[in-house]
Motif scaffolding. Sequence first.
Motif: not given
Length: 289
Positions: A19-48
């Motif tokens: 195990t390691i520390d997640q190091g959440w504070d070190t994620y860049s804005r671009a990395e967070h934006q990738v998560w948001t893009t993936l999250y939004e398109r998957q949740t829209a697709l998966l509802q049914d």
Amino acid sequence: MDGSHTSSEPPSGAGADWTIDQGWDTYSRAEHQVWTTLYERQTALLQDRACEPFLRGLEALDLHGDGIPDFRQINAQLMGLTGWQVVAVPGLVPDAVFFEHLANRRFPAGRFIRTRDQLDYLQEPDVFHDVFGHVPMLTDPVFADYMAAYGRGGMRALSKGHLAHLARLYWHTVEFGLMRTDAGLRIYGAGIVSSRAESVFCLDDPSPHRLDFDLVRVMRTPYRIDDFQPTYFVIPSLEELLAASLQDFGPIYEALESLDDIPIGEVARADGIIHRGSQTYHLSRSDPQ
């Protein structure tokens, strides 16, 4: 889980349990934006398309936030629901380490996230696959018990030399499993819910077979790690999946020693067939590895 590990010793900076520390504070804005893009398109697709336990888990954990979730916040909720927690690891870990974590209700998750040009495919699991794909199902008490039982079974399989058979069970359920529901077939496998293309292919395309889950059949079935699955196995319920995992696997392993594998994409005589696929997609591709 594919057993592909390059070292038996934890890398520098990791604990003895990898195990390691997640190091959440070190994620860049671009990395967070990738998560948001993936999250939004998957949740829209998966509802049914996704099963209700997965959708309930997404809501319970509030994984969207401002980007990549902080494992500390996830764990505060997850521990209260099923006693599980997410632990950060530097990548794929040795099988024994993986099973030990699962048996003790710890889910190992990579901390890195794919780049924007890898949105649609990444062979090594990243934090989106591990957390968005796997963790919502761990909020369901029955599935949470199944995963812990799998970890205990994995430790036994290592000692009996049947890891390959047990890995197939993980692949065809935890990663690429489908479930019968009153509303039709629904997805619970993490490898599917974290993939936009396979979320459509597994339910809508006429190419793959969709077969009733049978424990021995699944353990005789190889899988693809580089493409969509030629066959998806459909469980009747999470309760029946858990019940199958709690039996003594010793006699099953003995029986498997005298049984041949069932080739990828083949339908066997005893299979319960929900949909016999055309296999058009896979016949147009290169031979399975």
